[in-house]
Design a protein around this motif. Structure first.
Motif, short mmCIF file in Angstrom:
data_model
loop_
_atom_site.label_atom_id
_atom_site.label_comp_id
_atom_site.label_asym_id
_atom_site.label_seq_id
_atom_site.Cartn_x
_atom_site.Cartn_y
_atom_site.Cartn_z
N HIS A 156 0.83 -1.21 0.00
CA HIS A 156 0.00 0.00 0.00
C HIS A 156 0.87 1.26 0.00
N ALA A 157 1.95 1.25 0.77
CA ALA A 157 2.85 2.40 0.81
C ALA A 157 3.49 2.62 -0.55
N HIS A 158 3.91 1.53 -1.19
CA HIS A 158 4.51 1.64 -2.52
C HIS A 158 3.50 2.19 -3.53
N ASP A 159 2.28 1.68 -3.47
CA ASP A 159 1.23 2.16 -4.38
C ASP A 159 0.98 3.65 -4.18
N ALA A 160 0.96 4.09 -2.92
CA ALA A 160 0.74 5.51 -2.63
C ALA A 160 1.90 6.35 -3.18
N THR A 161 3.11 5.84 -3.06
CA THR A 161 4.28 6.54 -3.59
C THR A 161 4.20 6.65 -5.10
N VAL A 162 3.80 5.58 -5.75
CA VAL A 162 3.66 5.60 -7.22
C VAL A 162 2.58 6.59 -7.64
N ARG A 163 1.45 6.59 -6.91
CA ARG A 163 0.38 7.54 -7.25
C ARG A 163 0.86 8.98 -7.08
N ALA A 164 1.59 9.25 -6.00
CA ALA A 164 2.08 10.61 -5.76
C ALA A 164 3.09 11.01 -6.84
N ARG A 165 3.96 10.10 -7.20
CA ARG A 165 4.96 10.39 -8.24
C ARG A 165 4.28 10.60 -9.59
N THR A 166 3.26 9.81 -9.88
CA THR A 166 2.51 9.97 -11.12
C THR A 166 1.88 11.35 -11.19
N GLU A 167 1.30 11.77 -10.07
CA GLU A 167 0.67 13.10 -10.03
C GLU A 167 1.72 14.20 -10.21
N GLU A 168 2.91 14.02 -9.61
CA GLU A 168 3.99 14.99 -9.80
C GLU A 168 4.39 15.07 -11.26
N LEU A 169 4.54 13.91 -11.91
CA LEU A 169 4.92 13.88 -13.32
C LEU A 169 3.86 14.54 -14.19
N ARG A 170 2.61 14.23 -13.91
CA ARG A 170 1.50 14.83 -14.68
C ARG A 170 1.50 16.34 -14.50
N SER A 171 1.67 16.78 -13.28
CA SER A 171 1.68 18.21 -13.00
C SER A 171 2.85 18.90 -13.70
#
Length: 186
Positions: free
Chosen positions: A77-92
């Motif tokens: 779950h922590a890894h998934d949250a990190t990936v989601r946060a990184r994805t949002e950073e990349l998109r932004s």
């Protein structure tokens, strides 16, 4: 026995008050708030052959297995949250870059078009008018024609919108921007 143990989160089978006549003992693999599975103990002689010390050992094993599974799930779950946060950073970051690359030519286009439209436009020579019109055409091509690497800006914007929708699956790692774009374009 195992199904009952999983559904109720309580030990069942031989040595318990639930289904004590069965040949196996089922113990839940759990953390404080979640059941992760069931450990079933039995064999040729069934669970009847377990003495008190062995039963305590099996109970401890079931508790430790439940905690280990719980920790592993938390790590996922922590890894998934990190990936989601990184994805949002990349998109932004991508949208910010696209926005900047779009704003600059639009500002030039607006300035050139305004110069041609204003009352003072009559004072602009034919060569000046041609230069302003050429600037408008060039900057429009830059803004709406292609993004870096020769890709249409509309494709870049569409890809940026697809990332949070899960249609493009970004991979974390070090790569050149060209490689990231090529992977996302498939």
């Amino acid at each position: 026995v195992a199904r009952w143990c999983l559904e109720h989160g309580l030990p069942a089978g031989h040595g318990t008050t639930t289904l004590p006549r069965t040949a196996v003992t089922a113990l839940p693999l759990r953390t404080a708030d979640e059941i992760h599975g069931v450990l079933v103990v039995g064999g040729a002689g069934g669970a009847r052959g377990l003495d008190v010390e062995q039963r305590h050992l099996i109970d401890a094993l079931a508790r430790q297995a439940g905690f280990a599974i719980g920790r592993a799930r938390l790590a996922v779950h922590a890894h998934d949250a990190t990936v989601r946060a990184r994805t949002e950073e990349l998109r932004s970051s991508l949208l910010s870059a696209v926005s900047h690359d779009l704003r600059t030519p639009l500002a030039v286009i607006t300035g050139a078009a305004t110069s041609l439209r204003d009352d003072d436009a009559a004072r602009i020579s034919q060569a000046g008018r041609t230069e302003l019109l050429d600037t408008i055409v060039h900057e429009a091509g830059r803004a709406f024609g292609t993004f870096p690497f020769g890709w249409p800006l509309a494709l870049a914007l569409a890809m940026a919108a697809q990332v949070p929708a899960g249609l493009v699956n970004p991979a974390l790692g070090t790569a050149t921007l060209a490689l990231v774009w090529l992977v996302g374009a498939r």
